[in-house]
Design a protein around this motif. Sequence first.
Motif, mmCIF file in Angstrom:
data_model
loop_
_atom_site.group_PDB
_atom_site.id
_atom_site.type_symbol
_atom_site.label_atom_id
_atom_site.label_comp_id
_atom_site.label_asym_id
_atom_site.label_seq_id
_atom_site.Cartn_x
_atom_site.Cartn_y
_atom_site.Cartn_z
ATOM 1 N N THR A 93 -17.535 15.786 -6.554
ATOM 2 C CA THR A 93 -16.670 15.784 -5.375
ATOM 3 C C THR A 93 -15.232 15.582 -5.801
ATOM 4 O O THR A 93 -14.948 15.139 -6.918
ATOM 5 C CB THR A 93 -17.111 14.696 -4.375
ATOM 6 O OG1 THR A 93 -16.397 14.856 -3.148
ATOM 7 C CG2 THR A 93 -16.877 13.300 -4.943
ATOM 8 N N ARG A 94 -14.319 15.924 -4.921
ATOM 9 C CA ARG A 94 -12.896 15.901 -5.227
ATOM 10 C C ARG A 94 -12.364 14.473 -5.308
ATOM 11 O O ARG A 94 -12.917 13.543 -4.707
ATOM 12 C CB ARG A 94 -12.142 16.706 -4.169
ATOM 13 C CG ARG A 94 -12.500 18.182 -4.231
ATOM 14 C CD ARG A 94 -12.263 18.916 -2.920
ATOM 15 N NE ARG A 94 -10.843 19.132 -2.639
ATOM 16 C CZ ARG A 94 -10.421 19.840 -1.578
ATOM 17 N NH1 ARG A 94 -11.291 20.375 -0.743
ATOM 18 N NH2 ARG A 94 -9.124 19.996 -1.366
ATOM 19 N N SER A 95 -11.273 14.315 -6.054
ATOM 20 C CA SER A 95 -10.724 12.986 -6.331
ATOM 21 C C SER A 95 -9.329 12.836 -5.723
ATOM 22 O O SER A 95 -8.651 13.818 -5.416
ATOM 23 C CB SER A 95 -10.641 12.761 -7.838
ATOM 24 O OG SER A 95 -9.810 13.751 -8.438
ATOM 25 N N ALA A 96 -8.915 11.571 -5.585
ATOM 26 C CA ALA A 96 -7.604 11.290 -5.002
ATOM 27 C C ALA A 96 -7.134 9.919 -5.453
ATOM 28 O O ALA A 96 -7.927 9.105 -5.936
ATOM 29 C CB ALA A 96 -7.673 11.339 -3.474
ATOM 30 N N VAL A 97 -5.848 9.667 -5.265
ATOM 31 C CA VAL A 97 -5.312 8.321 -5.431
ATOM 32 C C VAL A 97 -4.568 7.966 -4.142
ATOM 33 O O VAL A 97 -3.790 8.756 -3.604
ATOM 34 C CB VAL A 97 -4.401 8.203 -6.673
ATOM 35 C CG1 VAL A 97 -3.178 9.100 -6.573
ATOM 36 C CG2 VAL A 97 -4.007 6.753 -6.899
ATOM 37 N N LEU A 98 -4.861 6.773 -3.650
ATOM 38 C CA LEU A 98 -4.305 6.279 -2.392
ATOM 39 C C LEU A 98 -3.329 5.155 -2.692
ATOM 40 O O LEU A 98 -3.537 4.358 -3.612
ATOM 41 C CB LEU A 98 -5.437 5.750 -1.510
ATOM 42 C CG LEU A 98 -5.036 5.081 -0.202
ATOM 43 C CD1 LEU A 98 -4.899 6.123 0.899
ATOM 44 C CD2 LEU A 98 -6.075 4.034 0.220
ATOM 45 N N VAL A 99 -2.262 5.083 -1.920
ATOM 46 C CA VAL A 99 -1.376 3.924 -1.932
ATOM 47 C C VAL A 99 -1.360 3.354 -0.524
ATOM 48 O O VAL A 99 -1.246 4.097 0.459
ATOM 49 C CB VAL A 99 0.055 4.295 -2.376
ATOM 50 C CG1 VAL A 99 0.962 3.064 -2.321
ATOM 51 C CG2 VAL A 99 0.048 4.883 -3.784
ATOM 52 N N ARG A 100 -1.506 2.037 -0.444
ATOM 53 C CA ARG A 100 -1.439 1.361 0.848
ATOM 54 C C ARG A 100 -0.274 0.366 0.839
ATOM 55 O O ARG A 100 0.120 -0.149 -0.199
ATOM 56 C CB ARG A 100 -2.753 0.645 1.174
ATOM 57 C CG ARG A 100 -3.073 -0.521 0.280
ATOM 58 C CD ARG A 100 -4.236 -1.350 0.830
ATOM 59 N NE ARG A 100 -5.509 -0.700 0.688
ATOM 60 C CZ ARG A 100 -6.360 -0.936 -0.321
ATOM 61 N NH1 ARG A 100 -6.038 -1.782 -1.289
ATOM 62 N NH2 ARG A 100 -7.517 -0.330 -0.371
ATOM 63 N N LEU A 101 0.259 0.121 2.029
ATOM 64 C CA LEU A 101 1.361 -0.822 2.207
ATOM 65 C C LEU A 101 0.876 -1.997 3.045
ATOM 66 O O LEU A 101 0.341 -1.793 4.148
ATOM 67 C CB LEU A 101 2.529 -0.124 2.911
ATOM 68 C CG LEU A 101 3.831 -0.910 3.084
ATOM 69 C CD1 LEU A 101 4.533 -1.091 1.747
ATOM 70 C CD2 LEU A 101 4.755 -0.197 4.071
ATOM 71 N N SER A 102 1.018 -3.213 2.536
ATOM 72 C CA SER A 102 0.616 -4.391 3.310
ATOM 73 C C SER A 102 1.458 -5.571 2.878
ATOM 74 O O SER A 102 2.204 -5.512 1.900
ATOM 75 C CB SER A 102 -0.872 -4.689 3.119
ATOM 76 O OG SER A 102 -1.126 -5.143 1.808
ATOM 77 N N HIS A 103 1.318 -6.677 3.603
ATOM 78 C CA HIS A 103 2.142 -7.843 3.310
ATOM 79 C C HIS A 103 1.597 -8.693 2.184
ATOM 80 O O HIS A 103 2.313 -9.554 1.672
ATOM 81 C CB HIS A 103 2.340 -8.675 4.579
ATOM 82 C CG HIS A 103 3.251 -8.007 5.560
ATOM 83 N ND1 HIS A 103 2.780 -7.300 6.635
ATOM 84 C CD2 HIS A 103 4.607 -7.904 5.599
ATOM 85 C CE1 HIS A 103 3.803 -6.799 7.312
ATOM 86 N NE2 HIS A 103 4.922 -7.152 6.705
ATOM 87 N N SER A 104 0.352 -8.506 1.803
ATOM 88 C CA SER A 104 -0.163 -9.222 0.632
ATOM 89 C C SER A 104 -1.499 -8.648 0.216
ATOM 90 O O SER A 104 -2.305 -8.242 1.052
ATOM 91 C CB SER A 104 -0.334 -10.715 0.920
ATOM 92 O OG SER A 104 -0.821 -11.388 -0.233
ATOM 93 N N HIS A 105 -1.730 -8.638 -1.091
ATOM 94 C CA HIS A 105 -3.048 -8.326 -1.637
ATOM 95 C C HIS A 105 -3.693 -9.567 -2.262
ATOM 96 O O HIS A 105 -4.669 -9.449 -3.003
ATOM 97 C CB HIS A 105 -2.942 -7.208 -2.687
ATOM 98 C CG HIS A 105 -2.783 -5.840 -2.087
ATOM 99 N ND1 HIS A 105 -1.590 -5.371 -1.616
ATOM 100 C CD2 HIS A 105 -3.685 -4.847 -1.882
ATOM 101 C CE1 HIS A 105 -1.749 -4.137 -1.147
ATOM 102 N NE2 HIS A 105 -3.006 -3.798 -1.301
ATOM 103 N N ILE A 106 -3.144 -10.750 -1.958
ATOM 104 C CA ILE A 106 -3.756 -11.984 -2.449
ATOM 105 C C ILE A 106 -4.950 -12.313 -1.568
ATOM 106 O O ILE A 106 -4.820 -12.501 -0.360
ATOM 107 C CB ILE A 106 -2.741 -13.132 -2.466
ATOM 108 C CG1 ILE A 106 -1.646 -12.827 -3.487
ATOM 109 C CG2 ILE A 106 -3.429 -14.465 -2.801
ATOM 110 C CD1 ILE A 106 -0.546 -13.858 -3.540
ATOM 111 N N ARG A 107 -6.104 -12.362 -2.183
ATOM 112 C CA ARG A 107 -7.366 -12.483 -1.472
ATOM 113 C C ARG A 107 -7.866 -13.932 -1.478
ATOM 114 O O ARG A 107 -7.430 -14.752 -2.281
ATOM 115 C CB ARG A 107 -8.421 -11.592 -2.133
ATOM 116 C CG ARG A 107 -8.050 -10.113 -2.160
ATOM 117 C CD ARG A 107 -8.700 -9.419 -3.345
ATOM 118 N NE ARG A 107 -8.662 -7.966 -3.243
ATOM 119 C CZ ARG A 107 -7.658 -7.203 -3.615
ATOM 120 N NH1 ARG A 107 -6.566 -7.747 -4.124
ATOM 121 N NH2 ARG A 107 -7.714 -5.891 -3.495
#
Length: 480
Positions: free
Chosen positions: A179-193
Amino acid sequence: MPISPAYRPDPRFAALGPDFGDPVQAAAFPQATLRFRNDRAAASVGLEALDDAEWIAHFGRFVPLPGQPGPIAMRYHGHQFRQYNADLGDGRGFLAAQAREVSGRPAHEKELRLLDLGTKGSGTTPWSRGGDGRLTLKGGVREVLAATMLEAQGVPTSRAFSLIETGEALERGDEPSPTRSAVLVRLSHSHIRFGTFQRAAYFRRTDMIETLTEHVRALYHPHVAGGDVPGLLSAIVQASARLTARWIAAGFVHGVLNTDNLNVTGESFDYGPWRFLPLYEPGFTAAYFDQFGLYAFSRQPEAVFWNLTQLAGALKLVADAEPLTAALNGFGPAYIRELRAAFLERLGVQSLGEAADQRLLDTTLALLRQGGADLRWEPLFHDWFGGFASSARALSGPRARLYQGEAFDAFRFALFEHEPDRPERLADPVFSEPEPVELLIDQVEAIWKAIDEDDDWSLFQSKLSRIEAGRIALAGPFDG
């Protein structure tokens, strides 16, 4: 074309040092075809002026933006379906950049908020655990759709920022391959989990927890006093309660509510096997592998609270248990309060006080429950948005025959107690349409089929346009 002067790089996470993340490089993809760019989101960090070639360079090839240290794979642990996993971390993504928001914050906030640009499908890292570090194009399309729909409905969410097809043929066991591939970028206020704290606790690193709590407090919850760890937990509890309530009001099922998929700002992110409810079904699940319904629609508040208790457990290394427990106990009341507010917002009416607002919540759910297979979740909110002002529209529309009987009478009575909120919004053409925009699984599959078989992106673009029209209608003429 130069980057806007409004762009303000501020790579705070990198300053935490090597205990918290690893410098990495993005994969060298064979192609980079831009499929989606979110210029409204880009404008919020001063990046909207990039031309497509520059966009691809920064978000497909990951040439660092000015003032950024380069990609960092974040370290964290987590509970996955309540089983602790110490072998986690950013395995197919990284933190690409951090920048200050351009504008739009309330006047009392002295500092513009910090935003993250994070990736998905950008290649292997030290935490890939033997995986290929890639994202399927279908997965990227689904995440763009989910994030866009949730934002339109007022759910605190990361925003899909960019989707670039990368030209690789991926093998996957749960969908037709290659299947086809992609790269995603997301915008958020934090990626601290939550799992970022859990990792520090796992190694008994109180110094790391202290560093992390102050970092999170100062950047994301500055109203909390320095050193007040229970106060910080309370702020995260309140934000998480608001997020959960708005999932429920949107009829949304996240699907994978592990502790590495909840963050300290109470924003939804990482959309894998998500679903929107077609009908009111408390036991509805999104993930085929959730065999026991742990993360079913109605169990999402329970799941979020359980995850918060794991965060509190990590914080016990630096704070007393009693005030942490008190902070946790604020979740239930906050969730109910936020749920009432979310349903009022979805129905476009003003608050009338706790008792009347609860009555409207209860009767809305009762009507949806009685409606069974005939009354879909989203159309009810479309038909009755604005309360009494929409009576003629709802009672002459395609679901008019469903609006009768005791459950409907109770709902209508409760709804008509409330005054419309900004009734001028009803003049928007969206409310003259018989059907609302929905994002049900069969629609998503039809969008992907057109892309997969014919490279036809028209259904995808059309759906995004309809969602955006709905967002503008709900926001009102003065909000944008």
